[in-house]
Design an enzyme around this catalytic site. Structure first.
Site, mmCIF file in Angstrom:
data_model
loop_
_atom_site.group_PDB
_atom_site.id
_atom_site.type_symbol
_atom_site.label_atom_id
_atom_site.label_comp_id
_atom_site.label_asym_id
_atom_site.label_seq_id
_atom_site.Cartn_x
_atom_site.Cartn_y
_atom_site.Cartn_z
ATOM 1 N N GLY A 49 -15.609 -9.861 39.730
ATOM 2 C CA GLY A 49 -15.840 -9.143 38.492
ATOM 3 C C GLY A 49 -15.984 -7.651 38.768
ATOM 4 N N CYS A 50 -15.793 -6.844 37.723
ATOM 5 C CA CYS A 50 -15.824 -5.389 37.914
ATOM 6 C C CYS A 50 -17.217 -4.880 38.264
ATOM 7 C CB CYS A 50 -15.270 -4.687 36.680
ATOM 8 S SG CYS A 50 -15.993 -5.202 35.105
ATOM 9 N N TYR A 51 -18.221 -5.248 37.465
ATOM 10 C CA TYR A 51 -19.587 -4.811 37.768
ATOM 11 C C TYR A 51 -20.058 -5.312 39.142
ATOM 12 C CZ TYR A 51 -20.293 -3.567 32.772
ATOM 13 O OH TYR A 51 -20.227 -3.013 31.514
ATOM 14 N N PRO A 52 -19.897 -6.602 39.459
ATOM 15 C CA PRO A 52 -20.354 -7.069 40.771
ATOM 16 C C PRO A 52 -19.666 -6.372 41.939
ATOM 17 C CG PRO A 52 -20.038 -8.926 39.304
ATOM 18 C CD PRO A 52 -19.463 -7.729 38.615
ATOM 19 N N THR A 53 -18.406 -5.967 41.764
ATOM 20 C CA THR A 53 -17.714 -5.289 42.858
ATOM 21 C C THR A 53 -18.502 -4.069 43.315
ATOM 22 O OG1 THR A 53 -15.508 -6.064 42.231
ATOM 23 C CG2 THR A 53 -15.619 -4.009 43.481
#
Length: 316
Positions: free
Chosen positions: A120-124
């Site tokens: 996911g974008c945030y977790p990256t």
């Protein structure tokens, strides 16, 4: 001459699918196959195409991704390799997490895996900041962590894009305030945290781009590290990386979220005050790049053994 590997982007009309296609359309080392529009929900037609390609990229809602994964399981040895851009399999132990820079040797795990879950974008951004610190022993696994982030509105999919295009969305808002955001499980797992972090996402009135920040009270950490110790751990972890860079932090600068749009780059900075014993870790990325389609193309390159440029091509 060896055969050109082929892929099928299931859900190619969505935001992530369109950007994956744009990144690969002119790549001579990968052939993109498509299913006729009228047959895109026909399981038989989908399975027939899956038997012909080397890899399938799932740009689908979670339920749809699980359906395709089930088809692949039924196919046995005839199944293509799967790269899932949904959240359906990100914490599934039978899938390899698609963040090549996660730890030493992880890119090789992706290259050999039959099933890869795209991050996911945030977790990256959060994982990129936290995992090196937990691995180095600077950040205890049970340390209370808060992650704050702002994304461009394309991260919310078609419905949110429509709200902003129509002018009905607020110019900035927090959401996920029930503290049950679907990205938290992968953020916690791959950061190496045993305590569930607090995650506060937000959206701004810009199409794409992302900033993820993690504040830390340095005296609350066991070794009482200096800001430079945190930066050194990040620098050592990502030494030699093509896409993740640790950059000097200018505390007087304004850090804008959109500067990496169209790229697959991920920038990490440590802002700190030795006098106040405080630090803020910051990641900047394109939520549609390293946060979605750029990461998918990077992972496909590893899975297919093809050298790729995961950035969007520059218009002539």
């Amino acid at each position: 001459m060896s055969r050109t590997p082929s892929i099928f982007i299931d859900g190619e009309s969505g935001t992530t699918g369109l950007q994956i296609r744009a990144r690969l359309e002119n790549h001579k080392g990968i052939e993109i196959r498509s299913i006729p529009e009228e047959k895109r929900k026909d399981p038989g037609a989908k399975r027939a195409l899956m038997e012909e390609v080397d890899a399938v990229v799932l740009c689908l809602p979670d339920a749809g991704a699980k359906e395709v994964a089930a088809i692949a399981k039924e196919m046995g040895a005839k199944a293509p390799r799967l790269l899932d851009a949904s959240t359906a399999h990100r914490v599934d132990p039978d899938w390899v997490y698609g963040f090549p820079e996660l730890t030493k040797g992880h890119a090789e795990r992706i290259a050999a895996a039959p099933r890869v879950s795209n991050p996911g974008c945030y977790p990256t951004g959060a994982i990129a900041l936290l995992r090196p610190l937990t691995e180095a022993g600077i950040l205890p696994a049970d340390f209370p962590i808060s992650v704050n982030a702002v994304s461009g509105y394309t991260g919310g999919g078609k419905s949110m894009i429509a709200e902003f295009d129509a002018g009905t969305a607020a110019p900035f808002f927090l959401y996920g305030l029930g503290l049950e955001h679907k990205h938290v499980p992968e953020l916690q797992l791959y950061s190496g945290l045993s305590r569930r972090p607090i995650f506060v996402p937000s959206v701004g009135e810009f199409a794409q781009g992302m900033l993820v920040s993690v504040p830390l009270h340095l005296d609350a950490l066991p070794g009482k590290p200096a800001p430079g110790d945190l930066e050194a751990a990040l620098t050592a972890h990502y030494a030699g990386s093509d896409w993740v860079k640790v950059l000097p932090a200018d505390g007087g600068a304004r850090l804008a979220p959109e500067d990496l749009n169209g790229s697959n780059a991920l920038e990490l900075r440590v802002y700190g005050s030795p006098a106040h014993r405080q630090a803020v870790l910051v990641a900047r990325l394109d939520n549609l790049g390293k946060g979605a389609s750029g990461a998918a193309v990077q992972n496909l390159g590893l899975m297919l053994g093809v050298e790729v440029d995961a950035a969007l091509p520059v218009a002539a």
